[in-house]
Design a protein around this motif. Structure first.
Motif, PDB file in Angstrom:
ATOM      1  N   THR A 116      46.652  26.307  50.375  1.00 36.84           N
ATOM      2  CA  THR A 116      46.773  27.728  50.049  1.00 36.84           C
ATOM      3  C   THR A 116      47.957  28.013  49.136  1.00 36.84           C
ATOM      4  N   LEU A 117      49.099  27.405  49.439  1.00 35.42           N
ATOM      5  CA  LEU A 117      50.339  27.778  48.765  1.00 35.42           C
ATOM      6  C   LEU A 117      50.697  26.894  47.577  1.00 35.42           C
ATOM      7  N   TYR A 118      50.100  25.718  47.487  1.00 36.89           N
ATOM      8  CA  TYR A 118      50.478  24.785  46.421  1.00 36.89           C
ATOM      9  C   TYR A 118      49.223  24.206  45.775  1.00 36.89           C
ATOM     10  N   LYS A 119      48.975  24.615  44.540  1.00 32.93           N
ATOM     11  CA  LYS A 119      47.826  24.076  43.812  1.00 32.93           C
ATOM     12  C   LYS A 119      48.194  22.768  43.127  1.00 32.93           C
ATOM     13  N   GLY A 120      49.321  22.740  42.453  1.00 28.23           N
ATOM     14  CA  GLY A 120      49.818  21.515  41.853  1.00 28.23           C
ATOM     15  C   GLY A 120      49.117  21.137  40.566  1.00 28.23           C
ATOM     16  N   PRO A 121      49.546  20.029  39.985  1.00 21.61           N
ATOM     17  CA  PRO A 121      48.941  19.570  38.718  1.00 21.61           C
ATOM     18  C   PRO A 121      47.543  18.989  38.938  1.00 21.61           C
ATOM     19  N   THR A 122      46.791  18.899  37.870  1.00 19.05           N
ATOM     20  CA  THR A 122      45.446  18.322  37.929  1.00 19.05           C
ATOM     21  C   THR A 122      45.551  16.807  38.044  1.00 19.05           C
ATOM     22  N   ILE A 123      44.950  16.260  39.093  1.00 12.80           N
ATOM     23  CA  ILE A 123      44.949  14.810  39.299  1.00 12.80           C
ATOM     24  C   ILE A 123      43.766  14.164  38.600  1.00 12.80           C
ATOM     25  N   PHE A 124      42.633  14.844  38.668  1.00 11.37           N
ATOM     26  CA  PHE A 124      41.428  14.300  38.039  1.00 11.37           C
ATOM     27  C   PHE A 124      40.565  15.439  37.544  1.00 11.37           C
ATOM     28  N   GLY A 125      40.054  15.314  36.340  1.00 12.55           N
ATOM     29  CA  GLY A 125      39.142  16.304  35.787  1.00 12.55           C
ATOM     30  C   GLY A 125      38.128  15.629  34.898  1.00 12.55           C
ATOM     31  N   PRO A 126      36.839  15.734  35.218  1.00  9.21           N
ATOM     32  CA  PRO A 126      35.800  15.083  34.414  1.00  9.21           C
ATOM     33  C   PRO A 126      35.823  15.562  32.974  1.00  9.21           C
ATOM     34  N   SER A 127      35.381  14.729  32.094  1.00  8.07           N
ATOM     35  CA  SER A 127      35.326  15.115  30.683  1.00  8.07           C
ATOM     36  C   SER A 127      34.368  16.271  30.508  1.00  8.07           C
ATOM     37  N   GLY A 128      34.803  17.272  29.747  1.00  2.00           N
ATOM     38  CA  GLY A 128      33.959  18.442  29.523  1.00  2.00           C
ATOM     39  C   GLY A 128      34.045  19.466  30.626  1.00  2.00           C
ATOM     40  N   SER A 129      34.983  19.265  31.603  1.00  2.00           N
ATOM     41  CA  SER A 129      35.067  20.199  32.722  1.00  2.00           C
ATOM     42  C   SER A 129      35.530  21.574  32.271  1.00  2.00           C
ATOM     43  N   ASP A 130      36.399  21.619  31.260  1.00  2.00           N
ATOM     44  CA  ASP A 130      36.857  22.922  30.775  1.00  2.00           C
ATOM     45  C   ASP A 130      35.705  23.698  30.141  1.00  2.00           C
ATOM     46  N   ASP A 131      34.841  22.979  29.389  1.00  2.00           N
ATOM     47  CA  ASP A 131      33.692  23.647  28.784  1.00  2.00           C
ATOM     48  C   ASP A 131      32.751  24.180  29.850  1.00  2.00           C
ATOM     49  N   LYS A 132      32.527  23.368  30.891  1.00  2.00           N
ATOM     50  CA  LYS A 132      31.647  23.805  31.976  1.00  2.00           C
ATOM     51  C   LYS A 132      32.216  25.037  32.661  1.00  2.00           C
ATOM     52  N   ALA A 133      33.512  25.020  32.930  1.00  2.00           N
ATOM     53  CA  ALA A 133      34.141  26.156  33.602  1.00  2.00           C
ATOM     54  C   ALA A 133      34.018  27.415  32.766  1.00  2.00           C
TER      55      ALA A 133
ATOM     56  N   ALA B  99      32.907  16.570  46.936  1.00  2.00           N
ATOM     57  CA  ALA B  99      33.819  16.272  45.831  1.00  2.00           C
ATOM     58  C   ALA B  99      33.092  15.535  44.701  1.00  2.00           C
ATOM     59  N   ILE B 100      32.258  14.570  45.071  1.00  2.00           N
ATOM     60  CA  ILE B 100      31.534  13.787  44.056  1.00  2.00           C
ATOM     61  C   ILE B 100      30.495  14.646  43.344  1.00  2.00           C
ATOM     62  N   VAL B 101      29.672  15.371  44.140  1.00  2.00           N
ATOM     63  CA  VAL B 101      28.590  16.170  43.558  1.00  2.00           C
ATOM     64  C   VAL B 101      29.148  17.324  42.722  1.00  2.00           C
ATOM     65  N   ALA B 102      30.188  17.990  43.234  1.00  2.00           N
ATOM     66  CA  ALA B 102      30.776  19.106  42.494  1.00  2.00           C
ATOM     67  C   ALA B 102      31.417  18.635  41.194  1.00  2.00           C
ATOM     68  N   SER B 103      31.995  17.431  41.229  1.00  2.00           N
ATOM     69  CA  SER B 103      32.588  16.887  40.009  1.00  2.00           C
ATOM     70  C   SER B 103      31.525  16.623  38.948  1.00  2.00           C
ATOM     71  N   LEU B 104      30.362  16.106  39.394  1.00  2.00           N
ATOM     72  CA  LEU B 104      29.300  15.761  38.449  1.00  2.00           C
ATOM     73  C   LEU B 104      28.542  16.986  37.944  1.00  2.00           C
ATOM     74  N   THR B 105      28.292  17.955  38.829  1.00  2.00           N
ATOM     75  CA  THR B 105      27.442  19.093  38.463  1.00  2.00           C
ATOM     76  C   THR B 105      28.224  20.307  37.978  1.00  2.00           C
ATOM     77  N   LEU B 106      29.426  20.502  38.530  1.00  2.00           N
ATOM     78  CA  LEU B 106      30.199  21.700  38.192  1.00  2.00           C
ATOM     79  C   LEU B 106      31.421  21.399  37.343  1.00  2.00           C
ATOM     80  N   GLY B 107      31.691  20.118  37.109  1.00  2.00           N
ATOM     81  CA  GLY B 107      32.884  19.765  36.345  1.00  2.00           C
ATOM     82  C   GLY B 107      34.157  20.152  37.067  1.00  2.00           C
ATOM     83  N   GLU B 108      34.154  20.004  38.394  1.00  2.00           N
ATOM     84  CA  GLU B 108      35.283  20.460  39.207  1.00  2.00           C
ATOM     85  C   GLU B 108      36.501  19.560  39.042  1.00  2.00           C
ATOM     86  N   LYS B 109      37.670  20.168  38.966  1.00  2.00           N
ATOM     87  CA  LYS B 109      38.932  19.439  38.881  1.00  2.00           C
ATOM     88  C   LYS B 109      39.518  19.249  40.280  1.00  2.00           C
TER      89      LYS B 109
END
Length: 385
Positions: free
Chosen positions: A160-177, A302-312
């Motif tokens: 809740t209080l600490y989001k922190g830096p991105t550890i992993f983000g699939p390629s094209g995740s920003d475009d998907k978002a 985590a796996i499915v959301a990363s592949l389908t939603l480009g989740e970071k």
């Protein structure tokens, strides 16, 4: 000694293996629900219309089974039971699902699933506060449950209080978002902290429902009927809320096959099939066995959301998820240890009671038979001499 579960086979598969397969399938089903719900929100489905349709489908699935399977077990419906079912619906359906959708809309499926791992610990804390659950800090099972609860609280706080830096983000995740934000109607940036607070409210509501349901089931021991009544009142409550807050008639229409699919999946799989499978698994394997598989759902999401939603994946979320899952296993281990100790104490008490009864019976038998044996014993001695 042979495991009794090994004797029950379906298509050559022992029941123990069936349980593991069923639990894995259940976690995949629930994982799909998290992702499907996120997709539904991205498509612009109303947060009020979605649960109404979902619960109507679930109600249609549950009512026939409840009616025919629990005719003998179902007590007479009274006003007191109606009030209890209404409150169960308010906590377990309306608040639970409402907070979940609000939280999911501001966060992601992975973190929604991760925070849900804290439900057993929160349930334990609530039950302990209400004196339903006893806390023995002088035993290791009690310490484990308390430590596990604190770890879950710490994990939820970190997410809740600490989001922190991105550890992993699939390629094209920003475009998907970006595409998803446009599809959702350009609602702007999400409030991560508020979303996590909503998800904590979702977990509190879920735990409260579990705690409140226990005494109701003791008086009304028809689980399917209780769930059906709860679902019915949940639909009524959502309809009343929607009547005041969802004035757009167009929100109740299906605009695509994808929208219809998300609602059917939520109703049939997440509320219908998953509920039936979970009841069977709890009945055959126990609640601890079912709860142990919960983290599998988080991994699949985590796996499915990363592949389908480009989740970071963010550092705070990963740290929080690890703490919550660790706390979950501490609580589960404590519950299992407590159950084993109670079983040993019960066996010892039963053996002691049996020994007392045996000694008492032996004393009575001795007092009755001894005079009758004396002559025989005496004559036997005389013959030997």
């Amino acid at each position: 000694m042979a495991d009794p579960m090994e004797g029950r086979r379906v298509c050559g598969m022992p029941e123990k293996a069936q349980l593991h397969v069923a639990m894995l399938a259940l976690q995949f089903g629930y994982a799909g629900f998290h992702v499907v719900s996120r997709l539904a929100l991205n498509m612009g489905i109303s947060k009020l219309v979605f649960p109404v349709y979902r619960n109507i489908i679930a109600l249609c699935l549950l009512v026939p089974f409840a009616y025919f399977l629990e005719k003998k077990d179902r007590p007479q419906l009274t006003l007191n039971f109606v009030v209890q079912f209404f409150l169960l619906a308010l906590c377990g359906i309306t608040a639970n699902q409402g907070f979940y959708l609000l939280g999911l809309d501001n966060t992601s499926p992975t973190f929604a699933s991760a925070i849900q791992n804290s439900v057993p610990a929160i349930t334990f804390a609530m039950a302990a506060a209400l004196r339903i659950e006893k806390v023995r800090l002088d035993r290791r099972d009690g310490v484990a449950k308390v430590v596990g609860t604190l770890a879950c609280v710490a994990g939820a706080s970190v997410i809740t209080l600490y989001k922190g830096p991105t550890i992993f983000g699939p390629s094209g995740s920003d475009d998907k978002a970006e595409v998803m934000a446009v599809t959702a109607g350009g609602e702007g940036e999400k409030n991560w902290t508020l979303g996590c607070v909503y998800l904590i409210g979702h977990c509190l509501s879920w735990s409260g429902w579990l705690v409140l349901q226990a005494p109701v089931l003791k008086k009304y021991p028809a689980r399917l009927s209780v769930t059906s009544y709860t679902c019915f009142f949940g639909v009524i409550q959502f309809l009343i809320i929607a009547a005041f807050m969802e004035r757009d008639a167009d929100a109740w229409k299906f605009h695509s096959g994808s929208e219809l699919f998300t609602i059917l999946y939520a109703g049939f799989i997440a509320s219908g099939v998953a509920f039936a499978v979970q009841i069977w698994c709890i009945d055959r394997g126990g609640p601890v066995f079912v709860a142990v598989y919960q983290p599998v759902q988080t991994l699949v999401v985590a796996i499915v959301a990363s592949l389908t939603l480009g989740e970071k994946f963010y550092l705070g979320g990963i740290i929080g998820a690890v703490l919550i899952i660790t706390g979950l296993y501490f609580v589960l281990w404590g519950k299992a240890e407590e159950k084993a100790l109670l079983a040993k104490e019960l066996m010892a008490a039963t053996a002691e009671a049996g020994g007392v009864i045996s000694r008492s019976a032996g004393a009575k038998a001795s007092s009755v038979t001894q005079p009758l044996l004396l002559p025989s014993s005496t004559s036997s001695t005389e013959n030997n001499v």
